[in-house]
Scaffold this active site. Structure first.
Site, mmCIF file in Angstrom:
data_model
loop_
_atom_site.group_PDB
_atom_site.id
_atom_site.type_symbol
_atom_site.label_atom_id
_atom_site.label_comp_id
_atom_site.label_asym_id
_atom_site.label_seq_id
_atom_site.Cartn_x
_atom_site.Cartn_y
_atom_site.Cartn_z
ATOM 1 N N HIS A 48 0.850 -1.201 0.000
ATOM 2 C CA HIS A 48 0.000 0.000 0.000
ATOM 3 C C HIS A 48 0.887 1.254 0.000
ATOM 4 C CE1 HIS A 48 -4.049 1.715 1.616
ATOM 5 N NE2 HIS A 48 -3.384 2.642 0.957
ATOM 6 N N ASP B 138 0.909 2.657 3.637
ATOM 7 C CA ASP B 138 0.018 3.729 3.168
ATOM 8 C C ASP B 138 0.812 5.033 3.021
ATOM 9 O OD1 ASP B 138 -2.157 5.082 2.245
ATOM 10 O OD2 ASP B 138 -3.321 4.989 4.097
HETATM 11 ZN ZN LIG Z 1 -7.022 3.843 2.033
#
Ligand SMILES: [Zn+2]
Lengths: 436, 313
Positions: free
Chosen positions: A63, A310
């Site tokens: 991610h 992320d």
């Molecule tokens: Zn997300």
């Protein structure tokens, strides 16, 4: 050339795939692991002293936001790959919310190719679930899957697929190719205008709350849908204790679900937002201490399969705004290992081998990332990281390789840092320096 | 007393600082009230009113307060929120810094904007209301008004009624009252109560009638009619019936109790016209007291804690 034969001598080899945790040498020749063992010798090898260090598979990030194409002022494949190399990563999965959106083979292939050209990490693009991330019409999974980029993981990350019927169809359709659907877990009605976790802190700070139910309702729905059609679901950036419980119960029932957690959700809490520093603004939001504890336990016991960063760079002028107007997201690639090591390994919550598994075999088990995150066995591609678990360092946001500087760990003292990263036997990070 | 560096949140104050504001405001009240006069206390100082959210009432109150102290006032307003297009919040701060203003009074629709601004600027920042977060001068003028009617506030009981969730006034008010030792009860539709409100150290009551006989102050918050559209409550009629104060409820209050409202009022919703105009309501007085309290705040931020009326002509 000097890179072609390398002897990593005397490191603590942590190889989750084989369960190895021992002081060993690793001999790398022509981009592959030639041998792992005691007292290896090779006259032609460059010897790299790894005493006191950990030798592990290269990390895999499921991610990442590399921002190319479209938002190159914040990050691009080159700068993001450099950040990845500095973080011990050899494989990165950039999310589809670029401009244009990665909903077509041409976009996926251009990102994938750019990754190869840069050569600091292998780049495995994430395809969009829906055209333009609009949540309506499915993207062409088949075309994306057959492309040179071999997309087998789909997400409208940043936006949930809110329509239950579209989500059900996405899961059904995905099962034709056995690809993975990763849905951003957020009920958008419950988070309209939300600015931070709903709770004691939001109540004092006067910021509209983002209730944990919004995440849990969406995960519960997706688990039910995935179970119904037998599809593979991946839950991104789990942030609440309730979400952990849902995933734990689903796994126990045999639902094909995997999950990830970010370093920041493992380490930071909503009360820090007292500073209103937009660097702390992230989606899903930083939660409470009880949530953080639940996430740590779940990562340790395997309910959550992996750490994913992320990594979300933003240009400074976007973060230099009022909290309400600043975009969500924070950097992660270069600090991920250090944060997890400092917070979970150095504190005894996780043993080193398990921690490394969450960066390697864990994510590699979610989607196909080629020869990354797997076993350090003879013949395998030499995608490796060498980590110094004792190195104390103070994070300097300006010194990171990302183009952006939005790290919440600026000024924090962390323990543990990647020293070398090797991609197919070539140093991408050497003595802490990215080998551009 | 610890000197006042900025005034961003009541939370940052200690009781002695609150009392210093109230006592200074008491000294300044005759000047606040005096129509055409001023004292030279802040002559040569430049106060910037940075209004990133419209509020004519509050801006005028600050304007008058600064002018009565002979400060120069520059008004900088930006429609919308994230300042104007192309100019970031930070750039605006740096521009003000370059202009050499001595104090920035900032009003913003974004919670936290004044605190963020204080990181870019050296000069004192005075929060004139930010998002749902804080409106410290409103809270100070309210406790000032209460003290003038009730004396010391320790042990007094203030009932705050209405939309606490979206109210910067309520957040500041509760903190100021707690600092001075008052007891606070919140009465609100459950949909308009903040989460974890118990951590505020207040009581929460479901029914207004039950708490009124024991109240020294009833503080009515403004209800925004648009809250109906997001299902916070069904209709303004139902709101008025359950949470509004009318003549009947006024009669439940003890003789000495007062009715307050930060304005502007929705007559017929949170308060009936009769109650608003009754002699128990001190709502107009709050406006005048607001000027005195804002004078006191500007004075304490800009010139230390000496006698505020010194040098008055
Ligand atoms: Zn997300």
């Amino acid at each position: 050339m000097s890179d072609s034969t390398i002897l990593l001598r005397g490191g603590r080899v942590l190889d989750p795939a084989s369960g190895t945790d021992a002081v060993l040498d690793v001999l790398v020749r022509d981009g592959r692991v030639e041998a792992v063992g005691e007292q290896l010798a090779a006259d032609d090898a460059e010897v790299v002293d790894c005493a006191g260090r950990w030798v592990t598979p290269g990390f895999v990030d499921l991610h990442t936001h590399l921002r190319e194409p479209g938002f190159e002022d914040a990050e691009d494949v080159a700068s993001g790959s450099a950040a990845g190399a500095a973080g011990g990563y050899t494989a990165l999965c950039p999310m589809a919310n670029t401009d244009p959106v990665c909903d077509a083979a041409a976009v996926a292939e251009s990102v994938w190719r750019r990754g190869n050209e840069v050569g600091l990490a292998d780049v495995f693009p994430v395809g969009a679930i829906t055209k333009g991330l609009r949540g309506e019409q499915l993207a062409e999974f088949g075309e994306l899957h057959d492309s040179a980029a071999r997309v087998d993981f789909f997400s409208d990350d940043g936006k949930p697929v809110a329509d239950s019927l579209v989500m059900r169809r996405a899961l059904q359709y995905a099962s034709a190719f056995d690809v993975v659907i990763c849905n951003h877990s957020e009920d958008p009605d419950l988070t309209a205008g939300a600015q931070m976790n709903e709770g004691e802190a939001s109540s004092v700070l006067g910021l509209p709350g983002w209730p944990h139910e919004a995440e849990e309702i969406m995960i519960a729905r997706d688990l039910i849908l995935a179970a119904g059609v037998g599809a593979r679901l991946h839950v991104p950036h789990v942030s609440t204790a309730g979400a952990v419980e849902l995933i734990r119960a689903a796994k126990a029932r045999g639902v094909r679900v995997t999950a990830e957690v970010t370093p920041h959700h493992l380490s930071l809490q909503d009360h820090l937002i007292r500073s209103y520093d937009p660097v702390l603004k992230v989606n899903p939001p930083l939660r409470t201490e009880a949530d953080v504890q639940a996430l740590r336990t779940a990562l340790a016991d395997g309910t959550i399969d992996c750490v994913a960063t992320d990594h979300a760079p933003h240009a400074p002028e976007l973060k230099d705004q009022e909290w309400e107007h600043a975009p969500c997201g924070m950097l992660g690639l270069e600090t991920a290992f250090a944060v997890v090591h400092t917070e979970l390994v150095a504190t005894g919550l996780m043993d080193p081998l398990t921690a490394i598994a969450r960066f390697t075999t864990g994510p590699a088990g979610v989607r196909d990332v080629g020869a990354h995150g797997g076993a350090l066995t003879p013949g395998a591609d030499a995608n490796l990281a060498v980590l110094d678990p004792a190195q104390r360092w103070t994070v300097d946001g300006r010194a990171l390789r990302s183009k952006a500087r939005n790290t919440p760990f600026h000024g924090a003292e962390l323990v543990g840092r990647p020293v070398h990263t090797l991609l197919r036997g070539r140093f991408t990070l050497r003595d802490g320096k990215v080998q551009a | 007393m610890r000197p006042l560096r900025d005034l961003i949140s009541i939370e940052d104050l200690d009781p002695s600082q609150v009392l210093a504001v109230l006592d200074t405001a008491e000294q300044l009240l005759p000047i606040a009230d005096r129509r055409r006069n001023s004292v030279p206390t802040l002559r040569g100082k430049v106060v910037c009113n940075l209004f990133l959210e419209d509020s004519t009432r509050t801006r005028i109150s600050f304007d008058l307060a600064a002018k009565r102290l002979s400060a120069e006032v520059i008004n900088f307003s930006a429609k919308g929120s994230s300042v104007s297009k192309g100019e970031s919040f930070k750039d605006t701060a740096l521009t003000l810094d370059a202009m050499g203003v001595d104090c920035v009074v900032v009003r913003s629709g974004s919670s936290g904007a004044p605190l963020q601004l204080s990181r870019y600027l050296e000069v004192p920042i005075l929060n004139a209301g930010d998002g749902w977060h804080q409106h410290p001068t409103q809270a100070l003028l309210d406790v000032f008004t209460m003290r003038r009617h009730l004396g010391e506030l320790a042990g007094r009981h203030v009932v705050v009624v209405g939309d606490v969730l979206h109210s910067r006034v309520a957040r500041s008010e509760v903190q100021a009252l707690k600092l001075l030792g008052a007891r606070v009860t919140l009465v609100s539709p459950p949909t308009l109560l903040p989460p974890s409100v118990a951590s505020w150290g207040v009581e929460v009551a479901g029914e207004l009638d039950a708490v009124l006989p024991d109240a020294d102050v009833v503080y009515l918050l403004r209800v925004q009619r648009e809250r109906m559209h997001r299902a916070f409550f069904p209709t303004s009629r139902e709101y008025a019936r359950v949470w509004g104060v009318d003549e009947r409820r006024l009669a439940l209050l003890p003789e000495h109790a007062i009715v307050m409202h930060p304005g502007p009022m929705n007559r017929g919703v949170e308060i009936t016209a009769d109650v608003a105009d009754s002699d128990r309501a001190v709502i107009v007085e709050q406006v005048t007291n607001g000027i005195a309290v804002r004078m006191a705040c500007l004075y304490l931020l800009l010139s230390g804690d000496a006698d505020a009326t010194e040098g008055s002509a």
